[in-house]
Design a protein around this motif. Structure first.
Motif: not given
Length: 213
Positions: A5-6, A188-191, A193-196
């Motif tokens: 998501r933006g 954008h690289l926070r866990v 935000r990307v873990m899913h």
């Protein structure tokens, strides 16, 4: 991997700190892929400003119609003029994975924080109050009385920076731009935000492996 998501990026700070100048410099970069959400205001257009690019300039009556229609994400009255963020297209762009960039007043940023707490809130601060006063004076658009009101308001707003996620000092424009872009890239690289999306990829891999075994 699932599309992320933006991010809603909110840049605000006291009048005269250079929000518009920094925002323009960010969007002049051909690699910039943020969506700029143009704010609406009832203040007079300044030399060089363009309708629909810098602001949507409108009458007080038209602005109050938007308030009545609940067509604004936020709005505030500042030094006798309304400023606000039209809702149209913001949620659509975020859902499509596009980062939406808002440049708004401090009052408005606080209201957005209440509605969208997951946004990225960046406070643009002046190098000093003396420099801020010089910038307001050099702009040549306000009387001494209005500048004095803006300076008093700036003191109150700077004290609210503790409610933001980041503070960027606007001394050199290019440095401020680099710092803001670095903040957005790191967010954008926070866990969380990307873990899913990574977990979804893992699940899909092992589901396929199970089917083939």
């Amino acid at each position: 991997m699932l599309k992320q998501r933006g991010l809603l990026i909110v840049l605000s700070g006291p009048s005269g700190v250079g929000k518009g100048t920094v925002r323009s410099a960010i969007f002049e970069d051909t690699n910039c892929d943020y969506v700029y959400s143009v704010s609406a205001t009832t203040r007079e257009r300044r030399p060089g400003e363009l309708e629909g690019v810098d602001y949507f300039f409108m009458s007080r009556e038209s602005f109050e119609d938007l308030i009545a229609q609940e067509a604004l994400l936020e709005y505030a009255e500042y030094v006798g003029n309304y400023y606000g963020t039209p809702l149209a297209s913001i949620e659509e762009n975020l859902a499509q994975g596009r980062d939406v960039f808002l440049e708004i007043e401090v009052q408005g940023a606080r209201k957005v924080r209440e509605k969208i707490p997951e946004g990225i809130f960046i406070f643009l601060a002046p190098p000093s109050l003396n420099e801020l006063e010089s910038r307001l004076t050099d702009r040549g658009t306000d009387s001494k009385e209005v500048i004095a009101r803006r300076m008093n308001k700036a003191k109150e707003e700077i004290e609210l920076m503790r409610h933001y996620d980041y503070v960027v000092v606007n001394d050199e424009i290019s440095e401020a731009v680099d710092e803001i872009n670095a903040i957005i890239k790191s967010e954008h690289l926070r866990v969380e935000r990307v873990m899913h999306s990574i977990q979804a990829d893992i699940n899909a891999y092992f589901e396929e492996e199970a089917k083939q075994s």
